[in-house]
Design an enzyme around this catalytic site. Structure first.
Site, PDB file in Angstrom:
ATOM      1  N   GLY A 218       0.779  -1.289  -0.143  1.00 54.55           N
ATOM      2  CA  GLY A 218      -0.117   0.017   0.039  1.00 54.55           C
ATOM      3  C   GLY A 218       0.844   1.328   0.156  1.00 54.55           C
ATOM      4  O   GLY A 218       0.289   2.177   0.562  1.00 54.55           O
ATOM      5  N   LYS A 219       1.851   1.301  -0.689  1.00 54.80           N
ATOM      6  CA  LYS A 219       2.902   2.389  -0.604  1.00 54.80           C
ATOM      7  C   LYS A 219       2.087   3.500  -1.415  1.00 54.80           C
ATOM      8  O   LYS A 219       2.097   4.762  -0.735  1.00 54.80           O
ATOM      9  CB  LYS A 219       4.216   2.194  -1.408  1.00 54.80           C
ATOM     10  N   THR A 220       1.668   3.422  -2.495  1.00 59.89           N
ATOM     11  CA  THR A 220       1.007   4.258  -3.285  1.00 59.89           C
ATOM     12  C   THR A 220      -0.346   4.822  -2.581  1.00 59.89           C
ATOM     13  O   THR A 220      -0.561   6.157  -2.751  1.00 59.89           O
ATOM     14  CB  THR A 220       0.535   3.891  -4.675  1.00 59.89           C
ATOM     15  N   GLU A 244       4.495   5.544 -12.677  1.00 62.30           N
ATOM     16  CA  GLU A 244       3.817   4.271 -12.753  1.00 62.30           C
ATOM     17  C   GLU A 244       2.513   4.197 -13.402  1.00 62.30           C
ATOM     18  O   GLU A 244       2.299   3.419 -14.109  1.00 62.30           O
ATOM     19  CB  GLU A 244       4.096   3.305 -11.719  1.00 62.30           C
ATOM     20  N   ARG A 253      -8.080   6.579  -7.828  1.00 60.84           N
ATOM     21  CA  ARG A 253      -7.958   6.145  -6.310  1.00 60.84           C
ATOM     22  C   ARG A 253      -8.134   7.207  -5.371  1.00 60.84           C
ATOM     23  O   ARG A 253      -8.611   6.931  -4.469  1.00 60.84           O
ATOM     24  CB  ARG A 253      -6.210   5.721  -6.401  1.00 60.84           C
ATOM     25  N   GLN A 365      11.017   0.948  -3.699  1.00 62.04           N
ATOM     26  CA  GLN A 365      10.866  -0.551  -3.412  1.00 62.04           C
ATOM     27  C   GLN A 365      11.752  -1.127  -2.513  1.00 62.04           C
ATOM     28  O   GLN A 365      13.102  -0.496  -2.326  1.00 62.04           O
ATOM     29  CB  GLN A 365      11.130  -1.112  -5.063  1.00 62.04           C
ATOM     30  N   GLU A 385      18.747  -1.377  -4.108  1.00 66.59           N
ATOM     31  CA  GLU A 385      19.918  -0.560  -4.792  1.00 66.59           C
ATOM     32  C   GLU A 385      20.229   0.723  -3.540  1.00 66.59           C
ATOM     33  O   GLU A 385      20.469   1.717  -3.945  1.00 66.59           O
ATOM     34  CB  GLU A 385      19.688   0.030  -6.108  1.00 66.59           C
ATOM     35  N   GLY A 387      22.569   2.015  -1.662  1.00 74.18           N
ATOM     36  CA  GLY A 387      23.523   3.009  -1.769  1.00 74.18           C
ATOM     37  C   GLY A 387      23.663   4.109  -0.872  1.00 74.18           C
ATOM     38  O   GLY A 387      23.753   3.683   0.463  1.00 74.18           O
ATOM     39  N   LYS A 421      14.276   5.349  10.532  1.00 73.19           N
ATOM     40  CA  LYS A 421      15.147   6.486  10.648  1.00 73.19           C
ATOM     41  C   LYS A 421      14.401   7.582  10.764  1.00 73.19           C
ATOM     42  O   LYS A 421      13.299   7.785  10.085  1.00 73.19           O
ATOM     43  CB  LYS A 421      15.951   6.469   9.394  1.00 73.19           C
TER      44      LYS A 421
END
Length: 451
Positions: A218-220, A244, A253, A365, A385, A387, A421
């Site tokens: 449910g991020k979006t 996206e 939505r 993600q 990723e 980094g 954080k």
């Protein structure tokens, strides 16, 4: 006059010697106007070095609540090492003699501010001309630099080098007074979820907030919930950049979240008369909100920055999602692997948040690391990723639902917002209620026993 001297005079940047004299003279004649001048002018607003040194002395004395008059100013100039035995005393007397009246200090201030603006524009133009003559950058780079410099000048944040702590303290006091006078319980923009607001102090200006989860959590939906609340209640414009989903999908939505009509009904169009009434009311409410949508799937941070600079009264930027973005150099920038590119993007997002002075909420993600663990709650190391992402972000939020993995969970729609954080406070977990049919998050209902 020799041609060399004439050329030197022509090359001087815009300034008004008379206005500088009048401002300084007004402060020496009538110290009551000092707070007004200090509030509106900075030392760099004075072009002539001698005038700048006198103003810096008065500025420093004001910060230490010292008495300001010709005698004390001269004494402090001696202590600061900018006193000339032959000139300083007579120069201060000349400033007072040539000032018509301190009553017009507001007009003198406006003249100086206008000259400062002209100097900043001239310096920006010179810098751009130099970049063009060097021939080492592209036209796109020049355009980006031009927009950046003009925007900084317009926002009053032109580069002025090192800033004295005394000036920063004044700005901090102003902010504290503003917060004290406000009836808001949090300093930042509300997420619409009071429990989360309390935990992270809301979404604060210049913060990069990362919202990450595995697919299906449910991020979006959460990002749209925050966008909807801010767009309706903050009084500011909010921008959503979707790499996206299309604008039409996002609008559906938002309508579903606003009117509590099942999202599946909206997708299929099988609506009852009652549903149509709810949709119409939601559409009317959304029409009155300040939500801006961009569904360009090839957008870069530079594109977002350029678009948002032109938005007046911007309050929030939401980006869905980080891994789909291209670096400013495009998909095939030589020598960069995907991790380097994503790290470069995250750093650019943080710089953009500081530059525009608004919160930036970016979705991300997670890799499959959590899937192989018995406890599938995300951790910072799961950032895909990663980094520099976890270093650049001020706040990192993870979404997790036990019911996604365990269908027999006691409350399958209990969602955990894990604060992994938080530069503004503690980390921890905030419990939220997930309503899948309306794709919305809400505060958990607490049932207290009455004694």
């Amino acid at each position: 006059m020799p041609a060399q001297d004439e050329e030197l005079l022509l090359r001087q940047l815009p300034h008004s010697m008379e206005a500088e004299h009048a401002v300084l003279g007004s402060m020496l004649i009538d110290p009551r106007c000092v707070p007004e001048v200090i509030d509106k002018l900075r030392p760099d607003d004075f072009y002539l070095r001698q005038n700048k040194e006198i103003y810096e002395t008065i500025y420093s004395m004001f910060n230490y609540s010292l008495t300001i008059d010709p005698v004390t100013v001269l004494e402090n100039m001696k202590q600061n090492g900018c006193y000339d035995e032959n000139q300083s005393r007579s120069y201060l007397l000349q400033l007072m003699d040539t000032t018509p009246t301190a009553a017009n200090v507001g007009e003198y201030i406006e003249i100086l501010k206008d000259k400062t603006l002209l100097r900043q524009v001239a310096e920006a133009a010179d810098g751009l001309t130099t970049m063009i003559q060097e021939g080492t950058v592209t036209g796109q780079d020049i355009l980006e630099a031009a927009e950046q410099r003009i925007y900084s000048i317009r926002q009053g944040r032109a580069s002025k080098g090192l800033t004295p702590i005394s000036q920063v303290i004044i700005d901090v006091y102003d902010r504290l007074e503003e917060l004290a006078a406000s009836d808001r319980s949090i300093p930042g923009l509300s997420t619409g979820l009071s429990d989360l607001d309390r935990a992270i102090s809301g979404l604060n200006n210049s913060d990069l907030v990362l919202l990450a989860a595995r697919p299906g959590m449910g991020k979006t939906s959460m990002a749209l919930n925050i966008l909807l609340d801010a767009g309706k209640k903050s009084g500011k414009k909010v921008a959503f950049f979707s790499l996206e989903m299309s604008r039409e999908q996002l609008a559906l939505r938002l309508i579903s979240s606003e009117c509590f009509v099942d999202n599946k009904k909206l997708v299929t169009g099988k609506l009852t008369d009652e549903d149509w009434e709810s949709v119409a009311a939601a559409a009317d409410s959304l029409n009155r909100s300040s939500i801006l949508i961009d569904d360009d799937s090839g957008v870069t941070v530079a594109d977002i920055l350029a678009k948002c600079r032109r938005v007046e009264n911007l309050g929030l930027i939401v980006i869905d999602y980080l891994q789909l973005m291209q670096s400013a150099g495009g998909k095939t920038r030589s020598g960069d692997n995907r991790q380097q590119i994503v790290s470069d993007i995250s750093r650019s997002l943080k710089i953009m948040a500081k530059d525009l002075n608004v919160p930036v909420l970016c979705l991300s993600q997670l890799n499959r690391g959590s899937e192989g663990r018995q406890d599938k709650r995300p951790m910072l190391s799961d950032l895909r990723e990663s980094g520099a992402i976890e270093q650049d972000a001020d706040i990192v939020l993870f979404l997790y639902r036990e019911g996604y993995y365990n269908k027999e969970a006691e409350n399958p729609n209990l969602s955990e917002c894990i604060i992994a954080k938080n530069r503004h406070g503690e980390t921890g977990v905030v419990e939220l209620q997930w309503t899948p049919e309306f794709t919305t998050f809400s505060n958990m209902e607490r049932h207290r026993e009455e004694y």
